[in-house]
Design a protein around this motif. Sequence first.
Motif, PDB file in Angstrom:
ATOM      1  N   ALA A 161       0.872  -1.175   0.000  1.00 25.68           N
ATOM      2  CA  ALA A 161       0.000   0.000   0.000  1.00 25.68           C
ATOM      3  C   ALA A 161       0.905   1.220   0.000  1.00 25.68           C
ATOM      4  N   GLN A 162       0.609   2.204  -0.854  1.00 28.98           N
ATOM      5  CA  GLN A 162       1.501   3.358  -0.950  1.00 28.98           C
ATOM      6  C   GLN A 162       0.725   4.629  -1.268  1.00 28.98           C
ATOM      7  N   ILE A 163       1.323   5.737  -0.856  1.00 30.13           N
ATOM      8  CA  ILE A 163       0.724   7.049  -1.078  1.00 30.13           C
ATOM      9  C   ILE A 163       1.836   8.074  -1.026  1.00 30.13           C
ATOM     10  N   VAL A 164       1.667   9.185  -1.734  1.00 32.05           N
ATOM     11  CA  VAL A 164       2.624  10.277  -1.690  1.00 32.05           C
ATOM     12  C   VAL A 164       2.081  11.340  -0.748  1.00 32.05           C
ATOM     13  N   ALA A 165       2.776  11.548   0.375  1.00 29.73           N
ATOM     14  CA  ALA A 165       2.353  12.536   1.373  1.00 29.73           C
ATOM     15  C   ALA A 165       2.887  13.906   0.971  1.00 29.73           C
ATOM     16  N   ARG A 166       1.974  14.841   0.720  1.00 28.65           N
ATOM     17  CA  ARG A 166       2.380  16.192   0.320  1.00 28.65           C
ATOM     18  C   ARG A 166       2.001  17.237   1.368  1.00 28.65           C
ATOM     19  N   ALA A 167       1.167  16.861   2.327  1.00 26.26           N
ATOM     20  CA  ALA A 167       0.744  17.808   3.364  1.00 26.26           C
ATOM     21  C   ALA A 167       0.850  17.158   4.739  1.00 26.26           C
ATOM     22  N   GLY A 168       1.926  16.417   4.947  1.00 23.60           N
ATOM     23  CA  GLY A 168       2.128  15.763   6.233  1.00 23.60           C
ATOM     24  C   GLY A 168       1.942  14.270   6.148  1.00 23.60           C
ATOM     25  N   ILE A 169       2.747  13.535   6.900  1.00 25.91           N
ATOM     26  CA  ILE A 169       2.711  12.078   6.858  1.00 25.91           C
ATOM     27  C   ILE A 169       1.467  11.521   7.535  1.00 25.91           C
ATOM     28  N   VAL A 170       1.099  12.065   8.692  1.00 23.93           N
ATOM     29  CA  VAL A 170      -0.058  11.543   9.425  1.00 23.93           C
ATOM     30  C   VAL A 170      -1.355  11.679   8.621  1.00 23.93           C
ATOM     31  N   PRO A 171      -1.653  12.853   8.011  1.00 23.69           N
ATOM     32  CA  PRO A 171      -2.864  12.928   7.175  1.00 23.69           C
ATOM     33  C   PRO A 171      -2.838  11.938   6.006  1.00 23.69           C
ATOM     34  N   ALA A 172      -1.650  11.702   5.441  1.00 26.64           N
ATOM     35  CA  ALA A 172      -1.549  10.750   4.330  1.00 26.64           C
ATOM     36  C   ALA A 172      -1.839   9.334   4.806  1.00 26.64           C
ATOM     37  N   LEU A 173      -1.353   8.980   5.998  1.00 27.34           N
ATOM     38  CA  LEU A 173      -1.642   7.660   6.556  1.00 27.34           C
ATOM     39  C   LEU A 173      -3.141   7.489   6.812  1.00 27.34           C
ATOM     40  N   GLU A 174      -3.774   8.546   7.277  1.00 26.47           N
ATOM     41  CA  GLU A 174      -5.224   8.494   7.501  1.00 26.47           C
ATOM     42  C   GLU A 174      -5.967   8.287   6.192  1.00 26.47           C
ATOM     43  N   GLN A 175      -5.504   8.960   5.138  1.00 27.04           N
ATOM     44  CA  GLN A 175      -6.127   8.797   3.822  1.00 27.04           C
ATOM     45  C   GLN A 175      -5.917   7.386   3.297  1.00 27.04           C
TER      46      GLN A 175
END
Length: 315
Positions: A161-175
């Motif tokens: 599972a992967q995502i590019v965090a552009r506005a903080g790591i924690v919000p990206a993990l939540e998404q």
Amino acid sequence: MAGQLTSTFRITSFSDLATVFPRQVVVLKARLHRGDSTSQPTIIKLKFEPEDGQTRDILGWLSNQTHFPRLSWWSRDEKYQMAGFGSAAEIYSPADSEKNTFDYLENKRLEAGSEHLHFFGGLSFFPDQPVDHEWRTFGRTRFIAPQFYFEIDAGHPRFIAQIVARAGIVPALEQLNSDFAMIQWHFLPPETAPARILGIHDFPTHTRWLKTHADALVKIRKQEFGKVVLSRKRVVKAAFNFRVLPIFIKLVHHNPGTARFYFEFEQGQAFLGASPERLINKTGQKLESEALEGTRPLGQSPAEAENFRKESLTH
């Protein structure tokens, strides 16, 4: 240049993913919350590897996913197999663009901060020609790094599972955790009924095809062409929408020794195939290619024919 956060988790079995994944995201959020002050894009990649080492029917799993894009890639030797969906990052050049080069792809990949992601897709052979309407969702160039995918790499299965965090790591993990909830955990392909064909149309028509063939032979005899590869387009209309992924599943099982690919970037538009050829393979500073087609004289004697054969293998 993007940062990278990769975590690998050992799980008992893939059947535990639905419960283990959310728990691990909570743990990561708690661990990273205070240090989440990075201003640069960060690629978050979570890998889950089963202790039992058992693989799953990854194409059956993919066929049950209802979100797009849906992608699959199988190497010729089957040492690498992938099936996934969603988009962690995308490189796209629309049909009216002239951006269709490898340099453009590399620059876009670095510009997007996605240099650590594995992209799947393709580009048009002819950037100076109009794009047919059938290729509207593909444009001139389209590559996608899937958000969720299973892969089997040299016999080692894993879920990523992967995502590019552009506005903080924690919000990206939540998404990422929210998007994970839309995954369907079925590994069996659905039953499909055969399509009822309403009509088949070839472009050009058979008569036109024969004329094109005859014209090509004339030009070859005049030595205007050395070799010509002719093709036709076939349009098949069915009584209801095709389910294309089951066709790809059969393609995978019946075409060993080929690179098999499936790109369904949007629902209802899919590109799939099985190719025995390798165009380019780059590993570090090593570049490999293959030529499966070539035309040489037959030779006037067995010895001359053997010399031509050896020359074809070394050029």
